[in-house]
Structure formats: structure tokens, C-alpha cells
Design an enzyme around this catalytic site. Sequence first.
Site, PDB file in Angstrom:
ATOM      1  N   GLU A   1       3.920   3.974  -7.212  1.00 36.72           N
ATOM      2  CA  GLU A   1       4.004   2.614  -7.721  1.00 36.72           C
ATOM      3  C   GLU A   1       5.124   2.676  -9.036  1.00 36.72           C
ATOM      4  O   GLU A   1       5.354   3.688  -9.545  1.00 36.72           O
ATOM      5  CB  GLU A   1       2.509   2.294  -8.646  1.00 36.72           C
ATOM      6  CG  GLU A   1       1.332   2.398  -7.595  1.00 36.72           C
ATOM      7  CD  GLU A   1       1.234   0.912  -6.781  1.00 36.72           C
ATOM      8  OE1 GLU A   1       2.071   0.177  -6.702  1.00 36.72           O
ATOM      9  OE2 GLU A   1       0.016   0.407  -6.596  1.00 36.72           O
TER      10      GLU A   1
ATOM     11  N   HIS B   1       6.864  -0.620  -4.194  1.00 34.96           N
ATOM     12  CA  HIS B   1       6.413   0.764  -4.184  1.00 34.96           C
ATOM     13  C   HIS B   1       6.799   1.018  -2.750  1.00 34.96           C
ATOM     14  O   HIS B   1       6.744   0.418  -1.821  1.00 34.96           O
ATOM     15  CB  HIS B   1       4.768   0.717  -4.505  1.00 34.96           C
ATOM     16  CG  HIS B   1       3.799   0.282  -3.526  1.00 34.96           C
ATOM     17  ND1 HIS B   1       2.825  -0.270  -4.016  1.00 34.96           N
ATOM     18  CD2 HIS B   1       3.591   0.396  -2.220  1.00 34.96           C
ATOM     19  CE1 HIS B   1       2.016  -0.852  -2.648  1.00 34.96           C
ATOM     20  NE2 HIS B   1       2.819  -0.564  -1.592  1.00 34.96           N
TER      21      HIS B   1
ATOM     22  N   ASP C   1       0.661   8.753   3.067  1.00 34.32           N
ATOM     23  CA  ASP C   1      -0.224   8.452   1.718  1.00 34.32           C
ATOM     24  C   ASP C   1      -1.658   8.132   2.485  1.00 34.32           C
ATOM     25  O   ASP C   1      -2.011   8.136   3.574  1.00 34.32           O
ATOM     26  CB  ASP C   1       0.048   7.237   0.916  1.00 34.32           C
ATOM     27  CG  ASP C   1       0.395   5.987   1.548  1.00 34.32           C
ATOM     28  OD1 ASP C   1       0.301   6.017   2.800  1.00 34.32           O
ATOM     29  OD2 ASP C   1       0.962   5.012   1.049  1.00 34.32           O
TER      30      ASP C   1
ATOM     31  N   ASN D   1       5.729  -5.069  -4.970  1.00 36.30           N
ATOM     32  CA  ASN D   1       6.199  -4.442  -6.387  1.00 36.30           C
ATOM     33  C   ASN D   1       7.309  -3.260  -6.062  1.00 36.30           C
ATOM     34  O   ASN D   1       7.349  -2.777  -7.403  1.00 36.30           O
ATOM     35  CB  ASN D   1       4.972  -4.093  -7.185  1.00 36.30           C
ATOM     36  CG  ASN D   1       4.214  -2.801  -6.519  1.00 36.30           C
ATOM     37  OD1 ASN D   1       4.531  -2.494  -5.466  1.00 36.30           O
ATOM     38  ND2 ASN D   1       3.173  -2.424  -7.437  1.00 36.30           N
TER      39      ASN D   1
HETATM   40  C1  GLP Z   1       0.442  -0.237   1.136  1.00 37.07           C
HETATM   41  C2  GLP Z   1       0.987   1.295   1.535  1.00 37.07           C
HETATM   42  C3  GLP Z   1       2.620   1.273   1.743  1.00 37.07           C
HETATM   43  C4  GLP Z   1       2.859  -0.145   2.426  1.00 37.07           C
HETATM   44  C5  GLP Z   1       2.546  -1.235   1.496  1.00 37.07           C
HETATM   45  C6  GLP Z   1       2.866  -2.497   2.226  1.00 37.07           C
HETATM   46  O1  GLP Z   1      -0.242  -0.186   0.072  1.00 37.07           O
HETATM   47  N1  GLP Z   1       0.576   2.282   0.688  1.00 37.07           N
HETATM   48  O2  GLP Z   1       2.846   2.446   2.506  1.00 37.07           O
HETATM   49  O3  GLP Z   1       4.264   0.178   2.893  1.00 37.07           O
HETATM   50  O4  GLP Z   1       1.571  -1.114   0.793  1.00 37.07           O
HETATM   51  O5  GLP Z   1       1.976  -3.027   3.051  1.00 37.07           O
HETATM   52  P1  GLP Z   1       2.294  -4.185   4.208  1.00 37.07           P
HETATM   53  O6  GLP Z   1       3.009  -3.650   5.235  1.00 37.07           O
HETATM   54  O7  GLP Z   1       0.862  -4.467   4.752  1.00 37.07           O
HETATM   55  O8  GLP Z   1       2.747  -5.244   3.343  1.00 37.07           O
END
Ligand code: GLP
Length: 239
Positions: free
Chosen positions: A143, A138, A67, A136
Amino acid sequence: MKLVVCKSYEEMSEKAAAIVAEIVKAKPDCVLGLATGSTPVGTYSKLAEMCDAGELDFSRVKSVNLDEYYPISPDNDQSYRYFMNEKLFDKINIDKANTYVPDGSAADPDKACADYEKIVDSMGQVDIQILGIGQNGHIGFNEPADKLYPLTHVTGLTESTINANARFFNSIDEVPTKALTMGIGTILRAKKIIILANGAAKRDAVRKMLDGMLDCSCPASMLNLHSDVVVICDEAAYN
Ligand code: GLP
């Protein structure tokens, strides 16, 4: 789903890096599916160390990222392209021309998503997809919603995700409110998936995912449709 509970973030990162390393060694021209966020940073450091030590060769490896924020320039230090260069690509001997991240600066985001889906397809199957998980539930930027998209698409970010990601920006107003993300179907086409989670903030999402049911309010639960998923988490994210 196979579950591996680790004592620490360090151990989680080592286990994940070892799985990726095996695949790179067995198939030097493999396709890696990569994720951003703080969770896989330790895994990327381990892979870079192995490359540095001459144990891993990424010269023929290709990669596709999950993404990217929209709109954002690849030079912006909060873009996922910038993150990948900094945390991994600049530290290993991968050819950057073989690394793909959705185009957050495209004039036509819908077209950029359709083009990205074709790029992923043209590479053949992703050999291993690394995932983190949002608080959440995702994955990528899929989402929680009534309906989930199968393919790469433009999406709005939820308040929970904007709040969680605000820590990387100067202020919450700077966090982009949209993103381009692989869809659930794009992710599920990978041959193997590892999903990493650490810290108590991920506990509810991990619990819902491990429940075994398909629940659109926890997009990660859709991974229950896949036959080769390894959940690697620390004790705080599991208990
Ligand atoms: C982000 C990314 C995800 C990631 C998630 C968790 O928004 N789009 O691919 O897995 O949130 O992030 P973190 O690893 O910093 O907790």
C-alpha cells in the site's frame, strides 16, 4: 515500460494470456507469478481455454501468488487461495502441490512471510509476474506509505483498499484488515512483469505509474526500476 492500450477488457485479457502462453510453451517448467482481483480473471479464463483445447500444458508449471488476506482460512470463499483454485487451478492441469499462496491461516504471520520468501527464492527466478493495480496504486498489498518493504511481510490494509474490496464480502466489517504480501523487491526479482488495468477507477494510479518517477505514494511506480515491464490496459484506464 512498454505500454499496450486495448479497446476492451476482452482484448486486454487476450493480450496478457498470449504473453503468458508463449512463456509456458517455450519453458514447460516455468514459474508463474500470479495475482488475484477481478482484473486477471479474463486472462485466467483464456489460459484455461487454451489448456482445454490442448494448446497449453501446465503439468510442470509452478506458481507463486502475490498475497493473501490475514487471518483467513484457505477454505473461506474470499481467500485468495480459494480464488486461485476456482478461477484457474481447478480449470488447468497444474499440480496444486506446485502452487503457492502465502499462508493466511498461519499462527505466526511473520514466520509465514519469511518462509514464503524462501519458497519464492527456492524456485529460482519467477519467469513472468502478472500484476493488477489498486485504485491507490498498490501492487500485491504493498500500500502507499512513507517507506515500502522489500520482502514478503505482514501489512495493514488502507481504507481505500478495504472499501474497494468490500464488494466481495457480505459487509465491510468482514473484510480482513491485514494481509501477507510479497514486497516490492520480491516482485521486482521476476524476469518479466505484466501489469493489467481496466476501467476509469484505475486511471490516476496508471498515470502516476507511467510518470516514470519512483513515488512511494504509488507503489506501482517502483516498477520503473525493472527493465522488462509491459503495461496492458484498456482505454478507460489510460486516457
Ligand atoms: C487487490 C489485490 C491486488 C489487486 C488489486 C486490484 O486488493 N491485493 O493484487 O491487483 O487489489 O483488484 P481488482 O483487480 O479487483 O481491481
